[in-house]
Design a protein around this motif. Structure first.
Motif, PDB file in Angstrom:
ATOM      1  N   UNK A 266      -2.604  20.208  -7.457  1.00 44.04           N
ATOM      2  CA  UNK A 266      -2.025  18.875  -7.367  1.00 44.04           C
ATOM      3  C   UNK A 266      -0.569  18.944  -6.921  1.00 44.04           C
ATOM      4  N   UNK A 267       0.159  19.899  -7.457  1.00 42.16           N
ATOM      5  CA  UNK A 267       1.554  20.035  -7.043  1.00 42.16           C
ATOM      6  C   UNK A 267       1.641  20.452  -5.576  1.00 42.16           C
ATOM      7  N   UNK A 268       0.715  21.297  -5.150  1.00 42.30           N
ATOM      8  CA  UNK A 268       0.732  21.728  -3.747  1.00 42.30           C
ATOM      9  C   UNK A 268       0.409  20.558  -2.816  1.00 42.30           C
ATOM     10  N   UNK A 269      -0.607  19.777  -3.155  1.00 39.29           N
ATOM     11  CA  UNK A 269      -0.994  18.661  -2.290  1.00 39.29           C
ATOM     12  C   UNK A 269       0.077  17.584  -2.290  1.00 39.29           C
ATOM     13  N   UNK A 270       0.793  17.427  -3.413  1.00 40.17           N
ATOM     14  CA  UNK A 270       1.871  16.446  -3.456  1.00 40.17           C
ATOM     15  C   UNK A 270       3.015  16.864  -2.542  1.00 40.17           C
TER      16      UNK A 270
ATOM     17  N   UNK B  47       0.827  -1.206   0.000  1.00 44.93           N
ATOM     18  CA  UNK B  47       0.000   0.000   0.000  1.00 44.93           C
ATOM     19  C   UNK B  47       0.864   1.260   0.000  1.00 44.93           C
ATOM     20  N   UNK B  48       1.915   1.231   0.797  1.00 53.73           N
ATOM     21  CA  UNK B  48       2.799   2.393   0.834  1.00 53.73           C
ATOM     22  C   UNK B  48       3.484   2.610  -0.517  1.00 53.73           C
ATOM     23  N   UNK B  49       3.883   1.533  -1.139  1.00 51.80           N
ATOM     24  CA  UNK B  49       4.504   1.663  -2.450  1.00 51.80           C
ATOM     25  C   UNK B  49       3.508   2.201  -3.472  1.00 51.80           C
ATOM     26  N   UNK B  50       2.274   1.662  -3.404  1.00 51.29           N
ATOM     27  CA  UNK B  50       1.255   2.152  -4.334  1.00 51.29           C
ATOM     28  C   UNK B  50       0.941   3.623  -4.088  1.00 51.29           C
ATOM     29  N   UNK B  51       0.881   3.996  -2.805  1.00 53.58           N
ATOM     30  CA  UNK B  51       0.615   5.398  -2.479  1.00 53.58           C
ATOM     31  C   UNK B  51       1.766   6.283  -2.931  1.00 53.58           C
ATOM     32  N   UNK B  52       2.985   5.795  -2.726  1.00 51.15           N
ATOM     33  CA  UNK B  52       4.142   6.581  -3.167  1.00 51.15           C
ATOM     34  C   UNK B  52       4.147   6.733  -4.689  1.00 51.15           C
ATOM     35  N   UNK B  53       3.795   5.643  -5.383  1.00 51.40           N
ATOM     36  CA  UNK B  53       3.738   5.726  -6.846  1.00 51.40           C
ATOM     37  C   UNK B  53       2.661   6.715  -7.290  1.00 51.40           C
ATOM     38  N   UNK B  54       1.502   6.667  -6.603  1.00 51.50           N
ATOM     39  CA  UNK B  54       0.434   7.591  -6.971  1.00 51.50           C
ATOM     40  C   UNK B  54       0.843   9.040  -6.726  1.00 51.50           C
ATOM     41  N   UNK B  55       1.506   9.289  -5.588  1.00 53.37           N
ATOM     42  CA  UNK B  55       1.963  10.662  -5.321  1.00 53.37           C
ATOM     43  C   UNK B  55       3.006  11.097  -6.337  1.00 53.37           C
ATOM     44  N   UNK B  56       3.908  10.175  -6.620  1.00 53.93           N
ATOM     45  CA  UNK B  56       4.941  10.503  -7.594  1.00 53.93           C
ATOM     46  C   UNK B  56       4.335  10.764  -8.966  1.00 53.93           C
ATOM     47  N   UNK B  57       3.332   9.951  -9.304  1.00 54.58           N
ATOM     48  CA  UNK B  57       2.681  10.127 -10.603  1.00 54.58           C
ATOM     49  C   UNK B  57       2.000  11.485 -10.685  1.00 54.58           C
ATOM     50  N   UNK B  58       1.240  11.840  -9.608  1.00 52.37           N
ATOM     51  CA  UNK B  58       0.560  13.133  -9.613  1.00 52.37           C
ATOM     52  C   UNK B  58       1.551  14.277  -9.679  1.00 52.37           C
ATOM     53  N   UNK B  59       2.646  14.137  -8.933  1.00 52.79           N
ATOM     54  CA  UNK B  59       3.659  15.189  -8.951  1.00 52.79           C
ATOM     55  C   UNK B  59       4.307  15.310 -10.327  1.00 52.79           C
ATOM     56  N   UNK B  60       4.641  14.160 -10.922  1.00 53.75           N
ATOM     57  CA  UNK B  60       5.296  14.193 -12.235  1.00 53.75           C
ATOM     58  C   UNK B  60       4.361  14.744 -13.306  1.00 53.75           C
ATOM     59  N   UNK B  61       3.096  14.277 -13.263  1.00 53.37           N
ATOM     60  CA  UNK B  61       2.150  14.760 -14.269  1.00 53.37           C
ATOM     61  C   UNK B  61       1.941  16.261 -14.128  1.00 53.37           C
ATOM     62  N   UNK B  62       1.796  16.709 -12.887  1.00 57.62           N
ATOM     63  CA  UNK B  62       1.599  18.146 -12.669  1.00 57.62           C
ATOM     64  C   UNK B  62       2.803  18.937 -13.152  1.00 57.62           C
TER      65      UNK B  62
END
Length: 561
Positions: A381-385, A317-332
């Motif tokens: 999104x960048x702020x929340x990341x 779960x932590x890895x998935x959450x980290x990937x999701x945060x990283x994805x949102x940050x990268x996309x933003x």
């Protein structure tokens, strides 16, 4: 007089014998002074101890137990089992030994008395002096100890003592001895008088009517033997004392294995408690050393298996959450550059939209508005990341709070008195991050304008309390712009709309939460209130959402000064 029921021998007399030769215990083989064939205690209830008081052991007084720890309960249970085992063994041993002692004494006494009476030749009617001599002779031959012998013939009463009769001999025993039956019988009885136990024996004398016939006829002469059982009572009491004295050391010795057993049980329990506490603090790699094959070892292995599965699941779960945060940050981040170009283009198109035809101008304005919304979403999104990555920083400065709120309203053109009313307490200074505080006020006021109804009121004041928890829900009344003791900065934004549904209140600060699931798209980015809450937390404060009793939603921010 004693009130016991005598036992008796019911066997037929053989020919030529002046008395019965049956079982000396009569109809039963009871215990010493309690219930059973041939005797009843004078002062007891037929189930008692050697002195006839009816009990050999008294249960302890019941106590009101208080809750104990597991170790204490295990030790007490172990001692209870040991005590019950010792008590049961002692009781059975005591009963068997007591019966054996009394039966042996009774057998000896009855057999000896019967043998002595068997050889007597007493003329009828008996002479008092000669009969007394006979009784004295019998008394001296008593076994296992001397007897007191009594004889009754009609109204004649003779004894080997200075008293012709004995109060120990009960009417029931006399009635048995004088009963006219086809076969006279021997009777005995154990009684307790004045605390002293006695064995009483009654043998009726008989004669043969004709030679060769076995039918025996009673003569009316009855011999009684009375023997004290003090020695047997002392032996029984000695057994009780020995059982009691032996039980206490046995319980003390049983305490040692009880402590060892409780320690063996509690050790894995304590390890399990420490492991659970460690896992509760986030150390999911905690394991218990499992050894053995008992239930506790199985519990330890089950705990280890559950902990391993939990660690694996949480890690995923932590890895998935980290990937999701990283994805949102990268996309933003990747969207910022093209969006910057798109915004520049849309600004140019907006300037030239008036020169285009109506359909083209409407399409250009739609593209421009959606591009602005997309840019806001990317920034949010960048702020929340950054909040999720714990990378958000607070750059505080001492500012005038009213002036900050006023600048926020002016920069967003919320200056219409019919739309927004500002009740700002002047002279309130606090250490805040101006940019983040601007975002907090702008999100709350913008949210009230979009989802509520005018008039939107912004209040700024100080509260002397230390603030409240960040719970949401509950009605909040109007708090005037008072200036109590400067302890907490309060910023309150309220509107006059329909308010927030009670089911929605606990979720208003969640990301992308929709109060109306049927609505496909929200008016904002869906992150405004979540960013507001994170910014307030960075300042060490709380934000609450509630409904005003008169209607409308109320958002209250409290930041320590």
């Amino acid at each position: 007089m004693p009130r016991e029921e005598p036992g008796r021998d019911t066997r037929d007399l053989p020919g030529g014998t002046p008395y019965g030769t049956g079982d000396p215990y009569g109809t039963g083989t009871g215990d010493a002074y309690g219930s059973g064939g041939g005797e009843t205690s004078r002062r007891g209830d037929g189930n008692g101890d050697a002195d006839g008081r009816g009990r050999a052991w008294r249960s302890p007084r019941r106590l009101r137990l208080r809750p104990f720890g597991l170790r204490t309960r295990l030790v007490l249970a172990f001692l209870l089992v040991a005590a019950v085992g010792c008590g049961t063994t002692a009781a059975l041993t005591y009963r068997a030994a007591r019966s054996a002692i009394l039966e042996q004494t009774q057998n000896t006494a009855v057999s000896a008395f019967r043998d002595q009476v068997d050889v007597l030749a007493v003329p009828l009617p008996p002479d008092e002096d000669s009969l007394r001599d006979t009784l004295l002779n019998l008394a001296g031959k008593g076994k296992p100890r001397p007897w007191r012998v009594y004889a009754e013939y009609g109204s004649l009463r003779v004894s080997s003592t200075d008293r012709p009769t004995s109060s120990v001999i009960t009417p029931e025993l006399r009635a048995r001895a004088h009963a006219r039956q086809d076969t006279p019988h021997t009777s005995f009885q154990r009684v307790v008088k004045n605390g002293v136990p006695y064995l009483t024996i009654a043998i009726p004398a008989v004669f043969i009517t004709r030679a060769g016939e076995e039918a025996a006829q009673p003569t009316g002469l009855v011999f009684y033997a009375v023997m004290e059982l003090r020695e047997e009572e002392a032996n029984v009491e000695a057994m009780v004392t020995a059982a009691r004295d032996g039980a206490l050391p046995a319980l003390a010795i049983a305490l040692v294995p009880a402590l060892i057993a409780s320690r063996g049980v509690l050790r894995p329990v304590r390890e399990l408690r420490r492991a659970a506490h460690s896992m509760g603090r986030g150390r999911l790699d905690t394991r218990i050393h499992a050894k053995g094959s008992d239930e506790l070892a199985d519990l330890a292995r089950t705990f280890n298996e559950s902990a391993a599965e939990l660690e694996r699941s949480v890690t995923e779960l932590r890895r998935a959450e980290a990937r999701a945060r990283r994805f949102a940050s990268d996309v933003s981040h990747e969207l910022r550059t093209p969006l910057a170009g798109m915004l520049a283009v849309t600004e140019v198109l907006d300037e030239d939209a008036e020169g285009l035809d109506s359909d083209t101008a409407r399409a250009v304005r739609l593209i421009s508005a959606e591009t602005v919304k997309l840019a806001v979403l990317v920034e949010d999104l960048m702020e929340i990341s950054r909040f999720d990555a714990r990378a958000a920083e607070l750059h505080t400065d001492e500012v005038d709070v009213a002036d900050c709120v006023r600048k926020t309203l002016i920069s967003r053109r919320w200056t219409d008195p019919g739309q927004v009313h500002a009740a700002l307490g002047e002279g309130i200074r606090a250490r805040l991050d101006p940019r983040r505080f601007d975002v907090v006020v702008a999100n709350l006021v913008g949210n009230a304008l979009r989802h509520g109804r005018p008039l939107v009121t912004v209040r700024v004041y100080t509260d002397g309390s230390t603030g409240s928890t960040g719970s949401t829900g509950g009605a909040t009344g109007d708090e005037g712009a008072g200036t109590g003791e400067a302890g907490v900065l309060v910023v309150q934004v309220s509107d006059r709309g329909p308010g927030i549904h009670p089911d929605v209140l606990p979720h208003v600060f969640e990301r992308f939460y929709k109060a109306d699931p049927a609505r496909a798209r929200s008016a904002g980015s869906g992150l405004g209130l979540a960013i507001t809450q994170e910014n307030v937390r960075l300042h060490g404060g709380t934000v609450e959402a509630a409904n005003h009793p008169a209607g409308g939603a109320v958002f209250t921010v409290r930041i320590p000064l």
